[in-house]
Write a protein that holds these residues in place. Structure first.
Motif, PDB file in Angstrom:
ATOM      1  N   THR A 214      29.850 -32.911   3.744  1.00 19.03           N
ATOM      2  CA  THR A 214      30.983 -32.210   4.368  1.00 19.03           C
ATOM      3  C   THR A 214      31.260 -32.849   5.713  1.00 19.03           C
ATOM      4  OG1 THR A 214      29.528 -30.574   5.391  1.00 19.03           O
ATOM      5  CG2 THR A 214      30.380 -30.060   3.204  1.00 19.03           C
ATOM      6  N   GLY A 215      32.512 -32.882   6.101  1.00 21.49           N
ATOM      7  CA  GLY A 215      32.903 -33.455   7.391  1.00 21.49           C
ATOM      8  C   GLY A 215      34.137 -32.762   7.911  1.00 21.49           C
ATOM      9  N   ASP A 216      34.320 -32.777   9.241  1.00 20.94           N
ATOM     10  CA  ASP A 216      35.450 -32.057   9.824  1.00 20.94           C
ATOM     11  C   ASP A 216      36.242 -32.946  10.761  1.00 20.94           C
ATOM     12  OD1 ASP A 216      33.943 -32.239  12.136  1.00 20.94           O
ATOM     13  OD2 ASP A 216      33.174 -30.195  12.001  1.00 20.94           O
ATOM     14  N   GLN A 217      37.243 -32.289  11.375  1.00 25.32           N
ATOM     15  CA  GLN A 217      38.160 -32.991  12.257  1.00 25.32           C
ATOM     16  C   GLN A 217      37.480 -33.458  13.530  1.00 25.32           C
ATOM     17  OE1 GLN A 217      41.365 -33.400  11.256  1.00 25.32           O
ATOM     18  NE2 GLN A 217      41.928 -34.625  13.046  1.00 25.32           N
ATOM     19  N   ALA A 218      36.392 -32.793  13.912  1.00 19.82           N
ATOM     20  CA  ALA A 218      35.697 -33.143  15.151  1.00 19.82           C
ATOM     21  C   ALA A 218      34.723 -34.288  14.957  1.00 19.82           C
ATOM     22  CB  ALA A 218      34.955 -31.915  15.690  1.00 19.82           C
ATOM     23  N   GLY A 219      34.477 -34.731  13.752  1.00 25.04           N
ATOM     24  CA  GLY A 219      33.573 -35.839  13.512  1.00 25.04           C
ATOM     25  C   GLY A 219      32.181 -35.426  13.106  1.00 25.04           C
ATOM     26  N   VAL A 220      31.960 -34.134  12.824  1.00 20.03           N
ATOM     27  CA  VAL A 220      30.646 -33.659  12.422  1.00 20.03           C
ATOM     28  C   VAL A 220      30.497 -33.844  10.919  1.00 20.03           C
ATOM     29  CG1 VAL A 220      29.091 -31.699  12.317  1.00 20.03           C
ATOM     30  CG2 VAL A 220      30.549 -32.025  14.322  1.00 20.03           C
TER      31      VAL A 220
ATOM     32  N   LYS B 179      34.649 -38.708  16.101  1.00 17.16           N
ATOM     33  CA  LYS B 179      36.016 -38.978  15.672  1.00 17.16           C
ATOM     34  C   LYS B 179      36.244 -38.274  14.343  1.00 17.16           C
ATOM     35  CE  LYS B 179      37.171 -41.835  19.006  1.00 17.16           C
ATOM     36  NZ  LYS B 179      38.263 -41.559  19.949  1.00 17.16           N
ATOM     37  N   PRO B 180      37.493 -37.902  14.055  1.00 17.82           N
ATOM     38  CA  PRO B 180      37.769 -37.228  12.786  1.00 17.82           C
ATOM     39  C   PRO B 180      37.331 -38.096  11.590  1.00 17.82           C
ATOM     40  CG  PRO B 180      39.655 -37.063  14.245  1.00 17.82           C
ATOM     41  CD  PRO B 180      38.699 -37.989  14.923  1.00 17.82           C
ATOM     42  N   LEU B 181      36.704 -37.438  10.648  1.00 19.35           N
ATOM     43  CA  LEU B 181      36.247 -38.150   9.453  1.00 19.35           C
ATOM     44  C   LEU B 181      37.378 -38.183   8.425  1.00 19.35           C
ATOM     45  CD1 LEU B 181      32.692 -36.572   9.155  1.00 19.35           C
ATOM     46  CD2 LEU B 181      33.334 -38.700  10.250  1.00 19.35           C
ATOM     47  N   THR B 182      37.565 -39.347   7.802  1.00 20.78           N
ATOM     48  CA  THR B 182      38.730 -39.523   6.916  1.00 20.78           C
ATOM     49  C   THR B 182      38.363 -39.761   5.453  1.00 20.78           C
ATOM     50  OG1 THR B 182      38.762 -41.902   7.374  1.00 20.78           O
ATOM     51  CG2 THR B 182      40.100 -40.476   8.801  1.00 20.78           C
ATOM     52  N   CYS B 183      37.267 -40.420   5.199  1.00 18.76           N
ATOM     53  CA  CYS B 183      36.979 -40.821   3.810  1.00 18.76           C
ATOM     54  C   CYS B 183      35.476 -40.951   3.623  1.00 18.76           C
ATOM     55  CB  CYS B 183      37.670 -42.161   3.500  1.00 18.76           C
ATOM     56  SG  CYS B 183      37.524 -42.672   1.780  1.00 18.76           S
ATOM     57  N   CYS B 184      35.021 -40.623   2.417  1.00 21.51           N
ATOM     58  CA  CYS B 184      33.603 -40.753   2.069  1.00 21.51           C
ATOM     59  C   CYS B 184      33.488 -41.207   0.621  1.00 21.51           C
ATOM     60  CB  CYS B 184      32.878 -39.425   2.271  1.00 21.51           C
ATOM     61  SG  CYS B 184      31.134 -39.466   1.797  1.00 21.51           S
ATOM     62  N   MET B 185      32.493 -42.055   0.364  1.00 26.10           N
ATOM     63  CA  MET B 185      32.289 -42.554  -0.987  1.00 26.10           C
ATOM     64  C   MET B 185      30.808 -42.857  -1.185  1.00 26.10           C
ATOM     65  SD  MET B 185      33.620 -46.060  -2.811  1.00 26.10           S
ATOM     66  CE  MET B 185      32.403 -46.944  -1.855  1.00 26.10           C
TER      67      MET B 185
END
Length: 1446
Positions: free
Chosen positions: A121-127, A151-157
């Protein structure tokens, strides 16, 4: 063909506008997130038809931001804009929130691992947090990892795990003896760390990106590390396992590829800016094969193949219903179907199907085929394919729809056909009334059944029954029913439920139940044919019921096909024939793939047979076909699989099925398969007596969609939209009813072409004829149709003979048709060796041009195919055939095409083909004769000598001599030039041309002109240049030009030579010329006769050189006598030999003492089996030749001739005279005659055999081979004497005498007393020699005894020649000298001198002993220097050479 049903989701009233949709990857459950401006956000779950799952409802006062399903479990993770995250279970609705302190801002990232054991899981705050989820789908406490990237997280793979071990492959390797594979299966060894993991392994490391373009790597130990950095935010990532490459796409559509090392090291491979508008609104999809698809609100979809480094774009087609300027907003790709869906701004869903083909070079090309769109309301903003490949969720600005793909349903019965056009639209065709209507229903159509007066429709929940009323349909009943199978017969509707089949009325009332036991399973398949119902269950049981009575009655017991068919998984299709006696079954195997066989179950005999389309033949061979036909049939039907099957509604023997090649995707629906172009429709006769009989096979026409039914005399096909009238017969469509094109067409069976409207008796007769023809029973076939008088029937039969290649039947058919021209053509075609070529002639006469073309190609008769194309006016095909396959007729084809073009007025093109056929030199002038200007231009352009010559002739005929001379000069036609100049009186110019060119025709013409003017010398000159020597000779004789006459005669032929020779002979002048000419002309006898008469010796010499064995013997004898008379003996001998007078020739040689050379001897040698001399005469002649050679001293040649005469004794004697030892030895060895062996041995004894061991060996060998043992004994005696006299070697002498005794002993019985005497003498000599040898050997040990033996030897009277007296005395002298008894030694010396007064003492006594003896006595011997005395004192002594070594 498929249609799409649209199901609007049954959203609660409280839900607002949908903003998120997400399908589960394996379950048909759709999650929808929506936002209501007044109440907030909500998340709901829906089933595949839009049914709302009430327990699974979430509401919050804020909007959902992300939805993500667990990869395998019905577990949805929901992220909200406040950072709240929870797990929602389906269908219980259980909610599991994540700890509240994990995220405090909008959730931007939710990602499951491949097996679902990890959640990121990730959020706009970069956590970023990583959670563990157990096997039950429960969240395990606190996060495994929590990291703040700032920084905001955008993508995960998640990075894919390496592939697990292939257990099946390891097992095969272990069975084969692979030690490594065996160790991996050994638990004792695998526990030590060498084992393998069963099943798939889960990759727990992943890549995560931030809004500033950084990408981080997090490994399975929860360690995060910076990996790479991009220029803008990362929007999508993709990892290639094959190349270990990470591909990244940013918001600005910058595509970068990086190679990833095992330690996390990355290296940039490529970077490219993609076309299109970037930004967060761009929809990007990666496929598993590395295909990047983007939709960014443009009129194109852009695709980039990362693996092949290729890119292209897809656009919409207005002809399919799209509007101009329509924009593409979103995309979704279905890997199972290779289908790409795109949503447009006008509410349409565009679908492309990906097709991969191989070009001629073997390269793979990808094509995308755009389909007709599905339409929804509003601007489409999101699409997603569901877990089932036929489900597609569509989110538009107004609603969320679930599009369910449904294969277009259709049915045919009792001349009525129904085909679905749209989800709620049917096309009905009644072939009885020849009418067609389009009907709209109130519900979606999932199944349809028709009868003569009733249409039954099922939408999945309800069955509605319609009855026809004129051109309209009205509902007569509707009832609820969720039966997955439906069948209708008359007024009865058949539905299924667990373990039974229900028989209902049109109003839904159950009239009867057909019950199946638990073991028989649940009915799944229903099919009605005629008055029989076939039922198939989920346990592979089948049963047939008779519907002719008031209640359905079973025809037989329920049959379990699993007992008869191995590897049966499930039944695909079950059909029965019109009499209920046969069932046909299509199955799916255990592995899920459709079986390649069609199974036929004979209900009455309880037997199962099948036709295997993979091999192209049934279980037993196709006995009704000939070998060539069987091979062709198997080639056409092999490697195929059946996709649909039908029995004829009235004829119980006739069965048809549609097949496709096995390379197609057989797991897709049969209707989709029917859209393939390579569909083959195969028809069988199925009987109890003959089993499976292949009746016909033909490809499905390309414009038709699929096979619908078989009802004699027609096949019924579903056709593609807009193409109904092109490939078959349709019914009429009243314009006031509907303008929708008809969807069903019918095509006549092969046997019924031209008989579509025949009556039932004719139809039955044709069916029987076809059946009997199929089994090869021609008598019954003719009986079946003998009453049919229709010419169309016989023509149809003749057409069928083309298919079956039955020319004998075709002749009868042509006779009944009265087609004399076709019968004559068929009879003329019998000369062709190929049957297909004869059948092609028949097909041509019957107008079956396509069949004729195919037959000519199949038999390789491209010459006949070329003629066929020409006759059909297909000139381009004819030329192509001639250029590629029939080059022997290429020029003829060009010529015929040129004639055709000339006839049609196309002269310019005709010119080209006349030139190609190489006939333009004649045909073009003929064609352009009326247009002289064009003809002259053409001739000047072609620059062809033949055309120049032709044009010169034409101008000359027009009296235009100057122009004619010009063209004759261009054509290098010197005869025509000379002829024109002579005609114009310019003979000097003509003479110059003839002299310069040397043209024989021109020279001849000039010579004739000069002869006419009595200029003889010029005429002779030009006749000579023209090589017309007979004319020149004629003029020379007429004008007494004898000097030129000789040379001309020698240049001419033999007839002219003879004529000239006779001319000289008659004039009695130049007789030498006459002789020479007779000789040159080959009249040798005449030449000789004239030479003898005129005594021309020089000429006779020349003539004699040309005489050979083929000449007249009398002539040869006469010539030889002439040469003898003039002392030319050598030449006379040669002529006598040529005349086969060998004895006379030899006698001449003897009389004139001519030396017989090798060549002359060979010429005198008569060959064996000669007709001129007998064998005895031949040998006599050879001996005479040899005698002559002996007298002349040519011993080798004499030997050769004696040998050829068979007299080897004389040959040996001649050879002995030659003294050639080597040849003597060789000749003796090959002759193998006793006398010759002895002669050779005697000769060799005359040589220095004492010093040549090889000669001695040959002497012994020849005497032994010649059986001359007495001579051999004498030779051994001679050897013994040599050893004693020359070398004092008594031991070798003893051995030689021993051999002599042996030889004499062998001849004892043959020679009598003389031999006995010789043996006694030799025995005595051997005894003496032996005693002397004994005294020499024992001298050192017992000198006294040795002296005593010697003394006794001296008392022997005949001691010498066995032992020389001098040697005995010398032995005693030496003995006494050695012992110092010089007085006794002197006494013995004196005794020797008294016994042999003239003896040379130095030859017996050593010089040292003599010197010691003289010194002791003080007396010098009276014979001078003892060292220099020689053998002159004793004639029997031989000087000894002391340097010889033994």
């Amino acid at each position: 063909m498929a249609v799409y049903f649209d199901h609007r989701i049954e959203a609660p009233d409280s839900s607002g506008e949908a903003v998120l949709i997400a399908w589960h990857s394996s379950l048909c459950v759709l999650a929808v997130g929506s936002v209501n401006a007044s109440t907030g956000g909500s998340v709901d779950l829906y089933l595949q038809q839009g049914e709302h799952v009430k327990l699974c409802h979430l509401e919050r006062g804020f909007s959902p931001s992300l939805l993500q399903w667990h990869p395998t479990k019905p577990l949805l993770v929901v992220g909200w804009e406040t950072g709240e995250t929870l797990l929602l279970s389906h269908p219980s609705g259980e909610q599991t929130p994540l700890p509240a302190n994990t995220h405090a801002s909008c959730i931007t990232l939710l990602e499951w691992s491949s097996n679902g054991s990890r959640l990121v899981t990730g959020d706009q705050a970069g956590v970023m947090a990583v959670w563990r989820v157990d096997a039950r789908g429960k969240l395990q406490g606190s996060p495994l990892l929590k990291h703040d990237y700032g920084k905001p997280l955008t993508c995960c793979m998640f990075r894919p795990a390496p592939p697990a071990e292939d257990v099946a492959m390891l097992a095969r390797a272990a069975v084969s003896g692979d030690e490594t594979a065996l160790d991996m299966f050994n638990w004792k060894k695998t526990n030590k760390g060498g084992g393998f993991m069963l099943g798939s392994q889960e990759g727990l490391s992943f890549y995560i990106s931030t809004a500033d373009g950084n990408v981080f790597s997090v490994d399975d130990q929860a360690r995060s590390a910076a990996l790479l950095s991009m220029e803008s935010a990362v929007q999508k990532m993709w990892y290639s396992k094959r190349r270990a490459v990470l591909a990244v796409v940013t918001d600005s559509l910058l595509l970068s590829q990086f190679s990833v090392g095992p330690e996390g090291f990355t290296q940039e491979i490529s970077k490219v800016k993609l076309s299109g508008r970037g930004g967060q609104h761009t929809d990007i999809v990666w496929t598993e094969d590395g295909l990047l698809i983007t939709a960014s609100g443009e009129q194109h979809i852009r695709l980039w193949d990362v693996e092949l480094d290729d890119h292209y774009a897809l656009s919409l087609d207005e002809s399919l219903g799209f509007e101009k300027g329509e924009l593409l907003n979103c995309v979704s790709f279905c890997a199972f179907k290779n289908a790409l869906a795109a949503g447009t701004s006008r509410g349409r869903v565009a679908l492309w199907h990906m097709v991969t083909v191989n070009d001629q070079k073997g390269d793979t090309k990808t094509h995308w085929k755009l389909q007709t769109p599905a339409e929804v309301e509003g601007n489409i903003s999101q699409l997603q394919w569901g877990s089932s490949s036929h489900l597609l969720a569509v989110r538009s600005s107004s609603c969320v729809l679930i599009l369910s793909e449904h294969v277009m349903c259709s049915h045919y019965s009792q001349q009525v056909a129904a085909v679905q056009l749209a989800p709620a639209q049917l096309s009905l065709a009644n072939f009885n009334t020849n009418t067609h209507i389009t009907f709209h229903t109130d519900t979606h159509i999932r199944a349809v059944q028709v009868t003569r007066d009733m249409v039954t429709v099922w939408n999945g929940k309800y069955i509605t029954v319609y009855e026809s009323s004129g051109q309209t349909l009205h509902s007569t009943g509707s009832f609820q029913c969720d039966s997955p199978a439906l069948a209708v017969h008359e007024e009865n509707i058949y539905t299924i439920e667990p373990n039974r089949v229900q028989i209902r009325t049109p109003q839904g009332t159950v009239k009867q139940l057909l019950v199946f036991s638990e073991a028989e399973g649940n009915p799944t398949l229903l099919s009605v044919c005629g008055s029989y119902l076939a039922v198939g269950t989920d346990t592979s049981h089948v049963r047939v019921f008779d519907l002719t009575r008031r209640e359905a009655k079973p025809v037989s017991i329920t049959k379990n096909l699993a007992e008869l068919i191995p590897d049966v998984g499930a039944l695909r299709s079950v059909k029965c024939n019109a009499s209920g006696s046969q069932m046909s079954v299509l199955i799916t195997q255990v592995n899920g793939r459709p079986d390649n066989k069609v199974y036929f179950y004979d209900i009455e005999l309880d037997t199962l047979s099948y036709f295997d389309f993979f091999t192209g033949r049934p279980a037993s061979s196709l006995t009704q076909l000939e070998d060539s036909q069987r091979t062709r049939c198997e080639g056409e039907l092999s490697t195929r699989c059946p996709i649909s099957q039908f029995w004829d509604e009235n004829e119980p023997r006739l069965f048809v099925c549609a097949t496709v090649p096995v390379k197609f995707d057989l797991n897709s629906s049969s209707q989709s398969q029917a859209e393939k172009e390579d569909v083959l429709v195969v028809t069988f006769f199925v009987t109890q007596e003959h089993g499976l009989l292949l009746q016909d096979s033909q490809p499905k026409p390309g414009t038709l969609l699929s096979l619908l039914a078989l009802d004699t005399p027609y096949y019924y096909y579903i056709c593609k939209l807009g193409e109904s009238g092109e490939q078959g017969e349709v019914v009429s469509t009243p314009s006031q009813v509907s303008s929708t094109p008809q969807m069903v067409v019918r095509r006549a069976l092969r046997d019924f072409v031209g008989l579509e409207g025949c009556e039932k008796p004719t139809r039955d007769a044709m069916l029987n004829f076809s059946f009997y023809l199929t089994i090869g029973d021609m008598d019954e076939a003719f009986k079946a149709i003998k009453l049919i008088k229709s010419e169309a029937v016989w023509e149809n039969m003749a057409r069928m003979c083309v298919k079956s290649r039955r020319l004998d039947v075709a002749r009868v058919c042509l006779g009944n048709m009265g087609n004399a021209r076709a019968a004559r053509a068929l009879r003329d075609a019998e000369k062709e060796p190929e049957v297909d070529a004869q059948v092609a002639v028949l097909a041509t006469q019957l107008g079956m041009l396509e069949d004729a073309e195919r037959l000519y190609k199949s038999c390789g008769r491209f010459d006949l195919l070329n003629k066929f194309y020409q006759a059909a006016g297909q000139w381009q095909q004819a030329i192509e055939t001639a250029e590629t396959h029939d080059r022997i007729h290429l020029r003829t084809t060009y010529y015929s095409y040129a004639k055709h073009l000339e006839a049609t007025g196309d002269k310019s093109l005709s010119l080209q083909y006349y030139e190609k056929s190489d006939t333009h030199r004649f045909e073009v002038p003929r064609m352009l004769m009326d247009d002289n200007v064009s003809l002259e231009v053409y001739i000047n352009k072609m620059k062809d000598k033949d055309l120049y010559k032709w044009w010169g002739h034409y101008l000359e005929s027009q009296s235009d001599m100057e122009a004619a001379l010009h063209y004759y000069d261009l054509a290098q036609d010197y005869l025509s030039q000379v002829r024109v100049h002579c005609y114009l009186g310019n003979i000097q110019k003509a003479s110059v041309i003839a002299n310069e060119t040397g043209n024989r025709a021109a020279s001849y013409h000039v010579a004739r002109q000069y002869e006419g003017q009595d200029e003889i010398s010029q005429s002779v000159h030009f006749y000579t240049r023209a090589q017309a020597y007979n004319n020149a000779i004629r003029l020379c004789k007429e004008n007494n030009l004898d000097e030129q006459l000789m040379n001309l005669a020698l240049l001419s032929n033999p007839e002219d030579m003879m004529d000239t020779a006779m001319y000289y002979e008659e004039k009695s002048t130049h007789m030498d010329r006459a002789v020479m000419l007779y000789h040159k002309a080959g009249h040798v006898s005449k030449a000789l006769e004239l030479a003898f008469a005129t005594e021309q010796f020089g000429a006779l010499q020349l003539i004699a050189e040309d005489l050979n064995d083929k000449s007249d013997p009398a002539l040869l004898t006469r010539c030889s006598d002439f040469f003898i008379k003039h002392a030319q003996y050598q030449k006379a001998v040669e002529l006598l030999v040529t005349a086969k007078k060998y004895n006379e020739a030899l006698q001449l040689c003897l009389d004139q003492s001519l030396t017989i050379t090798d060549d002359l001897a060979e010429s005198l040698t008569v060959p064996r089996d000669s007709a001129y001399l007998s064998e005895s005469g031949r040998k006599e002649l050879l001996e005479k030749i040899a005698d002559c050679c002996m007298r002349q001293g040519n011993y080798h040649l004499a030997t050769k001739k004696y040998t050829q005469a068979g007299n080897k004794i004389k040959a040996m004697r001649a050879l002995l005279k030659s003294g050639d030892t080597e040849k003597i030895i060789f000749f003796a060895g090959v002759s193998r005659q006793k006398e010759i062996y002895i002669m050779a041995a005697n000769y060799l004894q005359s040589l220095d055999w004492r010093n040549d061991a090889e000669i001695m060996k040959n002497i012994i060998g020849f005497y032994s081979k010649g059986r001359a043992l007495d001579l051999l004994a004498g030779f051994y005696e001679a050897c013994s004497e040599v050893e004693i006299d020359d070398y004092q070697n008594y031991e070798k002498a003893y051995g030689a005498l021993t051999e002599a005794c042996k030889c004499l002993s062998k001849t004892k019985g043959r020679s009598g007393d003389e031999t006995d005497t010789r043996i006694l003498v030799l025995t005595h000599r051997l005894d003496l020699i032996k005693r002397f040898i004994q005294s020499q050997r024992m001298h050192k040990e017992d000198p006294g005894e040795a002296v005593r033996i010697c003394e006794s030897l001296l008392e022997e009277k005949d001691l010498d020649p066995a032992v020389r007296v001098g040697d005995v005395y010398a032995f005693l002298v030496e003995h006494y000298c050695q012992h110092g008894n010089f007085q006794q030694a002197w006494s013995k010396l004196e005794d020797l001198r008294s016994a042999r007064p003239n003896i040379n003492l130095s030859l017996y006594v050593s010089q040292s002993s003599l010197q010691a003896l003289q010194d002791a006595a003080g007396i010098r011997l009276p014979y001078g220097d003892t060292t220099n005395k020689h053998a002159g004192e004793d004639d029997e002594e031989v000087e000894e050479d002391e340097n010889i070594n033994h």
